[in-house]
Design a protein around this motif. Structure first.
Motif, PDB file in Angstrom:
ATOM      1  N   ASN A  75     -59.899 -17.534  33.056  1.00  0.00           N
ATOM      2  CA  ASN A  75     -60.080 -17.984  31.450  1.00  0.00           C
ATOM      3  C   ASN A  75     -61.427 -18.492  31.174  1.00  0.00           C
ATOM      4  OD1 ASN A  75     -58.852 -20.202  33.245  1.00  0.00           O
ATOM      5  ND2 ASN A  75     -59.355 -21.364  31.606  1.00  0.00           N
ATOM      6  N   GLN A  76     -62.116 -19.282  31.915  1.00  0.00           N
ATOM      7  CA  GLN A  76     -63.117 -20.045  31.679  1.00  0.00           C
ATOM      8  C   GLN A  76     -64.487 -19.019  31.166  1.00  0.00           C
ATOM      9  OE1 GLN A  76     -65.399 -22.031  34.599  1.00  0.00           O
ATOM     10  NE2 GLN A  76     -64.052 -21.051  36.202  1.00  0.00           N
ATOM     11  N   TYR A  77     -64.322 -17.786  31.499  1.00  0.00           N
ATOM     12  CA  TYR A  77     -65.370 -16.975  31.370  1.00  0.00           C
ATOM     13  C   TYR A  77     -65.347 -16.104  29.834  1.00  0.00           C
ATOM     14  CZ  TYR A  77     -66.095 -17.313  36.515  1.00  0.00           C
ATOM     15  OH  TYR A  77     -66.091 -17.855  37.404  1.00  0.00           O
TER      16      TYR A  77
ATOM     17  N   TYR B 256     -52.617 -19.055  29.075  1.00  0.00           N
ATOM     18  CA  TYR B 256     -53.514 -18.872  30.375  1.00  0.00           C
ATOM     19  C   TYR B 256     -54.769 -19.470  30.262  1.00  0.00           C
ATOM     20  CZ  TYR B 256     -50.528 -15.272  32.090  1.00  0.00           C
ATOM     21  OH  TYR B 256     -49.455 -14.643  32.520  1.00  0.00           O
ATOM     22  N   GLY B 257     -54.639 -20.589  29.466  1.00  0.00           N
ATOM     23  CA  GLY B 257     -55.763 -21.705  29.198  1.00  0.00           C
ATOM     24  C   GLY B 257     -57.117 -21.116  28.583  1.00  0.00           C
ATOM     25  N   LEU B 258     -57.026 -20.184  27.723  1.00  0.00           N
ATOM     26  CA  LEU B 258     -58.203 -19.690  26.877  1.00  0.00           C
ATOM     27  C   LEU B 258     -58.272 -20.421  25.563  1.00  0.00           C
ATOM     28  CD1 LEU B 258     -57.125 -16.920  28.620  1.00  0.00           C
ATOM     29  CD2 LEU B 258     -59.359 -16.401  27.877  1.00  0.00           C
ATOM     30  N   GLY B 259     -59.277 -20.994  25.356  1.00  0.00           N
ATOM     31  CA  GLY B 259     -59.640 -21.664  23.992  1.00  0.00           C
ATOM     32  C   GLY B 259     -60.659 -22.126  23.875  1.00  0.00           C
ATOM     33  N   GLY B 260     -61.213 -22.552  22.672  1.00  0.00           N
ATOM     34  CA  GLY B 260     -62.476 -22.841  22.314  1.00  0.00           C
ATOM     35  C   GLY B 260     -63.378 -21.857  21.795  1.00  0.00           C
ATOM     36  N   THR B 261     -64.638 -21.962  21.617  1.00  0.00           N
ATOM     37  CA  THR B 261     -65.585 -21.104  21.206  1.00  0.00           C
ATOM     38  C   THR B 261     -66.425 -20.693  22.312  1.00  0.00           C
ATOM     39  OG1 THR B 261     -66.970 -22.802  20.364  1.00  0.00           O
ATOM     40  CG2 THR B 261     -65.292 -21.787  18.950  1.00  0.00           C
ATOM     41  N   ALA B 262     -67.646 -21.205  22.396  1.00  0.00           N
ATOM     42  CA  ALA B 262     -68.618 -20.894  23.311  1.00  0.00           C
ATOM     43  C   ALA B 262     -68.067 -21.082  24.729  1.00  0.00           C
ATOM     44  CB  ALA B 262     -69.829 -21.378  23.006  1.00  0.00           C
ATOM     45  N   THR B 263     -68.681 -20.314  25.651  1.00  0.00           N
ATOM     46  CA  THR B 263     -68.234 -20.815  27.093  1.00  0.00           C
ATOM     47  C   THR B 263     -69.554 -21.836  27.522  1.00  0.00           C
ATOM     48  OG1 THR B 263     -69.355 -18.722  28.109  1.00  0.00           O
ATOM     49  CG2 THR B 263     -67.068 -18.844  27.512  1.00  0.00           C
ATOM     50  N   GLU B 264     -69.257 -22.463  28.800  1.00  0.00           N
ATOM     51  CA  GLU B 264     -70.265 -23.088  29.431  1.00  0.00           C
ATOM     52  C   GLU B 264     -71.293 -22.278  29.872  1.00  0.00           C
ATOM     53  OE1 GLU B 264     -72.330 -26.137  30.839  1.00  0.00           O
ATOM     54  OE2 GLU B 264     -70.423 -26.285  29.667  1.00  0.00           O
ATOM     55  N   ARG B 265     -71.194 -21.005  30.491  1.00  0.00           N
ATOM     56  CA  ARG B 265     -72.284 -20.121  30.959  1.00  0.00           C
ATOM     57  C   ARG B 265     -72.903 -19.146  29.963  1.00  0.00           C
ATOM     58  NH1 ARG B 265     -68.285 -20.464  34.716  1.00  0.00           N
ATOM     59  NH2 ARG B 265     -68.557 -21.352  37.092  1.00  0.00           N
ATOM     60  N   LYS B 266     -72.354 -19.024  28.850  1.00  0.00           N
ATOM     61  CA  LYS B 266     -72.869 -18.243  27.820  1.00  0.00           C
ATOM     62  C   LYS B 266     -72.968 -16.875  27.934  1.00  0.00           C
ATOM     63  CE  LYS B 266     -73.650 -22.374  25.645  1.00  0.00           C
ATOM     64  NZ  LYS B 266     -72.977 -23.380  26.586  1.00  0.00           N
ATOM     65  N   TRP B 267     -71.901 -16.365  28.822  1.00  0.00           N
ATOM     66  CA  TRP B 267     -72.192 -14.934  29.342  1.00  0.00           C
ATOM     67  C   TRP B 267     -71.929 -14.184  28.011  1.00  0.00           C
ATOM     68  CZ3 TRP B 267     -69.097 -14.114  34.407  1.00  0.00           C
ATOM     69  CH2 TRP B 267     -69.933 -14.646  35.442  1.00  0.00           C
ATOM     70  N   GLU B 268     -71.170 -14.605  26.933  1.00  0.00           N
ATOM     71  CA  GLU B 268     -70.940 -13.743  25.925  1.00  0.00           C
ATOM     72  C   GLU B 268     -72.123 -13.370  25.008  1.00  0.00           C
ATOM     73  OE1 GLU B 268     -70.282 -18.324  24.919  1.00  0.00           O
ATOM     74  OE2 GLU B 268     -69.757 -16.704  26.411  1.00  0.00           O
TER      75      GLU B 268
END
Length: 685
Positions: free
Chosen positions: A285-287, A306-318
């Motif tokens: 989910n964190q990706y 499934y724990g998906l939420g927020g905007t940007a991810t920590e790793r910024k792969w998007e």
């Protein structure tokens, strides 16, 4: 700055840096399960390893190797600065067969600490080449091209398979990347494309041929062997089974919904009796970014569960690939959270994501043959208040290694029934303190509730494809028992009983959360526990079972702990059980993740039979900030994966919190370690 004693404010002794990169700070957020469903209060030394299978000949269940006869003398207790240490346990004249080693004391040594009388060696570590012509590891000169052909980061599951007279195939999961620990001058807000592509390549799976030493238990990789393989986020995986091709699995790049690039957050796993390797996709989910932009109620609820939420991810792969942006590719997350099956013997084969086994945060996938020759696969969903599952194939395992048998077994995990477990206690409500009920055991009965078989759903209001894609919601609906993070699960090759590691759940009993029940009997359960499950007629195809709590982990002096009734003055403290394995004596070996007792994580042997039942002994500990993964136990050696060494809050490439395994002046590297006795014994260790 960092301190070695750094601990997060989360469920266990994990550092906040590990919580950030491994699971996206899952424990700092609300548990995704907000449902209101009910919860209820000497084997022969010549045997083969439970993590080994025969490549040729009759198909058999995975069976435990004879364990080392682990002898050793006593020594003074050590807590710092020594790579061997023994504990101050109350003197005991004997130990369980297979656990006859000098117990390692809890410690904070920046090394792999082992008992007296043993030696150790690193087999392979992050960045070591698997192929000829690949550059050696250099933290200041890593490239994505090199990393795709080097050993990946954060090794987790480990197994050895037969290969040749003096060689084995080692299979390893690479669970996640810790960018702060990988890249000099890393800026979390602005990762470069090269850094992101290195991280993509450092995820995934590895197959490595290893050579056995002539005179000890050490191993070394065979660089350039034809079976060596790296699978990463750019490798193709095939979706198979009933949900393959469903509209919710289709993307712009894959309109057929059958080909996925990559596998993510691979944690535990298992070996099948037909010689393949199962790998569980866990905290995927964190990706994925921008789940918060989804407003359609059904889709939003599915993402949240499934724990998906927020905007940007920590790793910024998007920023570098649209498939990690839910706003652009809403179905991409549905293509992760599966069990992956790999043929390690065919480096040209396409790995399969088996949709019939359901989609959730898979910690493990461990098979056992049923009484009528089918295969059952046991699986834990590693989340607070989530569930324990089993899949049973429709067809029997085909014996032999001819072409017809291989074809049949190749699709065995695509047809069958997926179940979820409901546990019922036999002593009524519990108070959450860990105090045993009047009958002296936390135990009871249970049932396997069917969720789906092929295209037939057993869950009201959900189609078969929806059950497989959104298995958590299906289990919510049928009233499965909310568990304390069911991680690894291991059937005993000796008794057939099934063991479940429940790592911890500090939210048990919190306001608005499920309270203690007999299967999860402690509130604020920060140390975790282990359950022993016995299915009816000892048949993995059964739909009912009995169970009991084997261990309530923690400090033996804590009255809320329980060691199967064994004298608690003669056991090692153990906290946060995670991965499990068996030796040939029937002992259960437990590696820990997030020790909440203030010492480093380790590997522990636990006797299950006779007067020694409940005797826990620590065999090794791992360096600063590390977690113990794997493990593998055979006649020659004990092996573990040392994951995220030096991963302590405030640490970085420039300011490492560990110098393991390469010594002063180096950065810490996740690596595989082998431990063996100094003197070989006739007939084995």
């Amino acid at each position: 700055m960092f301190t070695i004693e750094d601990r997060s404010a989360h469920n266990s002794g994990r550092s906040s840096l590990t919580c950030l990169y491994r699971c996206g700070n899952a424990c700092a957020n609300d548990a995704p399960n907000c449902s209101d469903n009910e919860y209820f209060g000497d084997m022969m030394r010549a045997a083969v390893s439970r993590r080994s299978v025969l490549r040729a000949g009759a198909v058999i269940g995975a069976v435990g190797l004879a364990a080392p006869v682990l002898g050793g003398g006593s020594a003074a207790a050590a807590t710092r600065g020594s790579a061997t240490a023994t504990s101050g346990l109350k003197a005991s004249p004997t130990f369980a067969p297979g656990l006859e080693f000098a117990t390692v004391a809890p410690n904070v040594v920046d090394d792999v600490v082992i008992p007296e009388g043993f030696e150790k060696g690193v087999v392979i570590g992050w960045g070591d080449p698997l192929f000829k012509g690949v550059p050696a590891f250099d933290v200041h000169a890593q490239t994505a091209e090199a990393q795709r052909k080097q050993f990946g980061f954060n090794n987790d599951y480990l197994a050895l398979l037969p290969y040749g007279r003096d060689t084995k195939l080692m299979v390893v999961n690479h669970e996640y990347t810790s960018e702060t620990m990988m890249f000099p001058g890393y800026d979390p807000a602005n990762p470069t494309r090269e850094q992101v592509e290195i991280a993509w390549a450092a995820h995934g799976l590895a197959v490595v041929a290893v050579k056995l030493a002539d005179r000890n238990g050490s191993l070394r990789p065979i660089v350039g062997d034809g079976k060596n393989r790296r699978l990463h986020t750019g490798s193709e995986f095939e979706l198979t089974g009933p949900a393959a091709g469903h509209e919710l699995l289709r993307t712009t790049a894959d309109p057929a919904g059958r080909t996925v690039l990559g596998t993510l957050n691979n944690c535990g796993g298992g070996l099948t009796p037909w010689g393949t390797w199962l790998s569980g996709e866990e905290n995927f989910n964190q990706y994925f970014a921008n789940a918060a932009t989804v407003t359609e109620p059904v889709q939003a609820a599915r993402l949240k569960r499934y724990g998906l939420g927020g905007t940007a991810t920590e790793r910024k792969w998007e920023r570098f690939d649209d498939r990690f942006d839910i706003a652009k590719e809403p179905n991409e997350p549905n293509r992760f959270g599966w069990v992956v099956e790999v043929d390690p013997y065919d480096p040209h084969s396409t790995p399969k994501k088996r949709t019939a086994l359901g989609r959730f945060k898979h910690e493990a996938a461990e098979p056992r043959i049923t009484s009528d020759g089918r295969v059952a696969v046991y699986m834990g969903d590693d989340e607070r208040f989530d569930y324990f599952y089993k899949f049973v194939s429709d067809k029997k395992v085909a014996r032999g290694q001819n072409a017809a048998a291989r074809r049949r077994n190749a699709s065995l995990l695509d047809e069958g029934t997926l179940y979820v477990a409901r546990f019922t206690g036999d002593s009524g409500p519990v108070d959450g303190s860990g105090q045993l009920p009047e009958d002296g055991l936390f135990d009871g009965s249970g049932e396997w509730i069917p969720l789906v078989r092929g295209t037939q759903s057993f869950v009201d209001g959900m189609s078969a494809a929806e059950v497989l894609l959104f298995t958590r919601q299906a289990a919510d609906k049928v009233g499965a028992t909310k568990m304390d993070r069911p991680e690894d699960v291991e059937p005993s090759p000796r008794s057939g009983k099934v063991y479940i590691a429940l790592t911890n759940n500090s939210n048990r009993g919190a306001t608005g959360a499920a309270g203690a029940d007999e299967a999860n009997p402690r509130n604020s359960n920060k140390h975790g526990h282990v359950i022993e499950l016995t299915e009816a007629q000892n048949d993995s195809g059964a739909t009912t079972f009995g169970w009991s709590v084997l261990l309530l982990c923690g400090d033996p002096q804590d009255p809320s702990t329980y060691f199967a009734g064994f004298d608690k003055s003669q056991v090692s403290p153990i906290s946060c059980p995670d991965n499990l394995a068996f030796d040939g004596y029937g002992n259960l070996w437990i590696s820990t993740d997030g020790n909440a007792l203030g010492s480093h994580d380790g590997l522990f042997g636990l006797a299950l039979e006779g007067s020694y039942r409940g005797q826990v002994k620590q065999f090794l500990s791992v360096p600063n900030g590390a977690e113990t993964c794997g493990p593998h136990i055979d006649r020659e050696r004990v092996m573990v994966c040392v994951q995220h060494p030096g991963e302590v809050s405030g640490a970085s490439v420039e300011a490492p919190a560990s110098t393991w395994p390469d010594g002063p002046g180096s950065v810490p590297r996740p690596a595989v370690v082998a431990v063996w006795p100094k003197r070989r014994r006739r007939g084995g260790l």
